[in-house]
Design an enzyme around this catalytic site. Sequence first.
Site, mmCIF file in Angstrom:
data_model
loop_
_atom_site.group_PDB
_atom_site.id
_atom_site.type_symbol
_atom_site.label_atom_id
_atom_site.label_comp_id
_atom_site.label_asym_id
_atom_site.label_seq_id
_atom_site.Cartn_x
_atom_site.Cartn_y
_atom_site.Cartn_z
ATOM 1 N N ASP A 140 67.928 -14.997 5.818
ATOM 2 C CA ASP A 140 67.190 -15.947 4.986
ATOM 3 C C ASP A 140 67.591 -15.744 3.523
ATOM 4 O OD1 ASP A 140 64.893 -17.560 3.921
ATOM 5 O OD2 ASP A 140 64.207 -17.426 5.996
ATOM 6 N N HIS A 216 61.396 -18.328 -0.034
ATOM 7 C CA HIS A 216 61.484 -18.697 1.382
ATOM 8 C C HIS A 216 61.614 -17.476 2.288
ATOM 9 C CE1 HIS A 216 63.371 -20.580 4.978
ATOM 10 N NE2 HIS A 216 62.759 -21.675 4.601
ATOM 11 N N SER A 546 60.797 -23.935 9.431
ATOM 12 C CA SER A 546 61.058 -22.611 8.852
ATOM 13 C C SER A 546 59.838 -21.707 8.964
ATOM 14 C CB SER A 546 61.383 -22.735 7.358
ATOM 15 O OG SER A 546 62.745 -22.986 7.154
#
Length: 760
Positions: A140, A216, A546
């Site tokens: 990620d 994220h 996600s």
Amino acid sequence: MGFTKVLGYSSLLLFIWYTLVNGSTPKHHIIYMGDHSHPNSESVIRANHEILASVTGSLSEAKATTIHHYSKSFQGFSAMITPEQAHQLAEHKSVVSVFESKMNKLHTTHSWDFLGLDTIYLSNPKALDTASEVIVGVIDSGIWPESESFTDHGVGPVPKKFKGECVAGDKFTLANCNKKIIGARFYSKGFEAENGPLDGFGSKIFFRSARDSDGHGTHTASTIAGSTVANASLFGIAKGTARGGAPSARLSIYKACWFGFCSDADILSAVDDAIHDGVDILSLSLGPNPPQPIYFEDAVSLGTFHAFQKGILVSASAGNSVFPRTACNVAPWILTVAASSIDREFSSNIYLGNSKVLKGSSLNPIKMKHSHGLIYGSAAAAAGVPAINASFCKNNTLNPTLIKGKIVICTIENFSDDRQEKAIQIRQGGGVGMILIDHNAKDIGFQFVIPSTLIGQDAVEELQAYVKTDKNPTARIIPTVTVVGTKPAPEMAAFSSIGPNIITPDIIKPDITGPGVNILAAWSPVGTDATVEQRPVNYNIISGTSMSCPHITAVAAIIKSHHPSWGPAAIMSSIMTTATVTDNTHHLIRRDPNGTQTTPFDYGSGHVNPVASLNPGLVYEFHSQDVLNFLCSNGASPAQLKNLTGDLTQCHKPLTASNNFNYPSIGVSNLNGSLSVYRTVTYYGQEPTVYSASIENPSGVKVTVTPAELKFGKPGEKITFRIDFFPFKQSNGNFVFGSLIWNNGKHRVRSPIGLNVLST
Ligand SMILES: *[C@@H]1O[C@H](CO)[C@@H](O)[C@H](O)[C@H]1NC(C)=O
Ligand SMILES: *[C@@H]1O[C@H](CO)[C@@H](O)[C@H](O)[C@H]1NC(C)=O
Ligand SMILES: *[C@@H]1O[C@H](CO)[C@@H](O)[C@H](O)[C@H]1NC(C)=O
Ligand SMILES: *[C@@H]1O[C@H](CO)[C@@H](O)[C@H](O)[C@H]1NC(C)=O
Ligand SMILES: *[C@@H]1O[C@H](CO)[C@@H](O)[C@H](O)[C@H]1NC(C)=O
Ligand SMILES: *[C@@H]1O[C@H](CO)[C@@H](O)[C@H](O)[C@H]1NC(C)=O
Ligand SMILES: *[C@@H]1O[C@H](CO)[C@@H](O)[C@H](O)[C@H]1NC(C)=O
């Protein structure tokens, strides 16, 4: 560092990327050489350079153009080479394939904000007690190691099997790893080779290390294995406990994504390392834009096949592409995750001047002290701009004189419109609020720079009637109220990518759904986008597949810690066969925003049920050889199989029909008359028991199971059964759906059935 910038940079990247793809300059290629792992990486690097030198002409040039060496779990390298050189390399006998590295996108929708909220989805206390040795690799945007979610109180020593590293870099030292974050690596060479140096992206903050400047990666990692953090309240709006689904699991961080994009070549490097490091599970909240490439030509599919072979479960997001046939990461060795809602809503209502209240929703912590005048964007067009253009409230379309001090009513151009940008434009023009008519996205929590709220069809008419009849229409937008226990829930998220699987339609995809709408988890304090007042936040609420992917990853980690010997297929099977397809009103799960009917192409086997998945009763198992057989019967050529495995793999004749691949769901994409398919289940209970089959027939097909009862004596016993399909009505090119359930009074083992009936 506003959200606009993120979009701006992303578009820029895509632009540069397309230019590169279409130009004649050297491009970043992956030279893939298959499965032969060498213990000595130096000799591999030397060999790579020599192979490359055979086409570049000199060893020094070969060294200068190589970017990555894959030497641990499979063999190959990546380099900047011309199409001509790529072609020559592909002829080399040790080279399996040469392909261009492409960009993958992080799978988040544009809904940034925060509100204290209990996102705890899993409530299984047993899972929390387990002293886990399970290691989860997360590919990620990195991690914010100081986040409270990554403290390691009470966590045991780093598992001995772990062979990874804590790689130091920009603002990241060995001290940033602990017993929770046990490894951290980063990969930027591919990205930079394809898009230029990281520091060429203006003022955007980044760290040349595993430190997350986006948020994220911190969000996904903490959703998987974050420690319990009480009172994760933000701006004091709401409070909740934040924690990962598997708070005792360990994290090994692989940062391969920069400014929202992840290069194929960097992802492959990360997978290569992760396999070598000894992770048990890999989580990938990213993927290619649709359409999904065939498995033999897709970096994520190639890399994760090796992971599956080595016993690692790969959980990956299906994408946020809204439409049928867009699901990505659909290889049968990947657990493909869709997104659905939880029973929680964020209401940010509108008080009209006539004292009516309209239902709106957004993540809006800002108090609007007074009522303000209302104006349509279309009625406030700048000089020379058509009303229709102004109705979207985009850059340079609104007349500041007309919107000053007003709440502007805007509409959406299409689903992927940039909603936050509209509020920024309104604020720039002196407007004080926004009402966005956006029926399809109203349940996704967005955050804006000025008080703003999304309204659906029901509220629109009332608003229009009021604005039409009142000379001086006014309104006030109320800060968000969190409503829990809402019904129906779960609902499929409007954005979640839908099947069928366009590569191998016999495999129903996605496989499973989990919470992916308005998820609270840890955040990078420098990663705040167009949030209110751009204050740094440590926890944030965002949406996307996600976010659902790490929920499923966490469940997989819990299963792995309870059943350490289980391979990836058994874990997939446990999660899939115990999933549920009904919501909290006991109806079949519906799809947001209009409550439309769903099928397994929305959610696969259903909504994850973590407690049941720990103890599935029966398990459908398959191994990498079965996967290869499956691919053979789907017409894979020896050259393609070599692409995947690196070995010269021959298909063994007679081929097993692909319908007989022992997947935990049952799909037949071309049912031409009656057909028998076979499955084998393995018993994982203790006592002798009897399972009976029950069938929900797909429309137009009679289904029978033989034997209809399975008697098991001891754990580990396997029984093969036959499922006969007798179609009596064509399905006109669409799939029809049903299910098979094995039940012993204690366990329910459910497989969806999806059939496309070509002829009876
Ligand atoms: C939670 O935070 C509030 C302030 O936001 C504080 O008053 C309260 O004591 C905190 N509770 C706990 C258990 O930390
Ligand atoms: C192997 O993969 C590369 C990379 O996408 C592709 O160009 C090539 O056609 C593939 N070869 C076969 C036989 O599928
Ligand atoms: C209005 O929008 C249309 C369609 O997007 C575009 O082609 C046109 O240039 C716009 N006109 C102005 C004046 O912005
Ligand atoms: C808006 O338009 C102006 C002038 O055309 C331009 O300078 C500015 O960058 C634009 N802003 C955004 C966010 O696109
Ligand atoms: C949505 O609208 C934007 C802006 O007009 C456009 O660039 C984009 O292609 C549209 N997307 C779709 C899926 O229609
Ligand atoms: C939902 O219904 C509204 C109003 O009827 C319609 O405009 C919209 O396109 C529908 N959305 C979807 C995703 O079906
Ligand atoms: C279905 O079976 C019939 C009769 O055996 C055959 O003629 C037809 O080509 C088959 N269709 C497909 C799509 O396989």
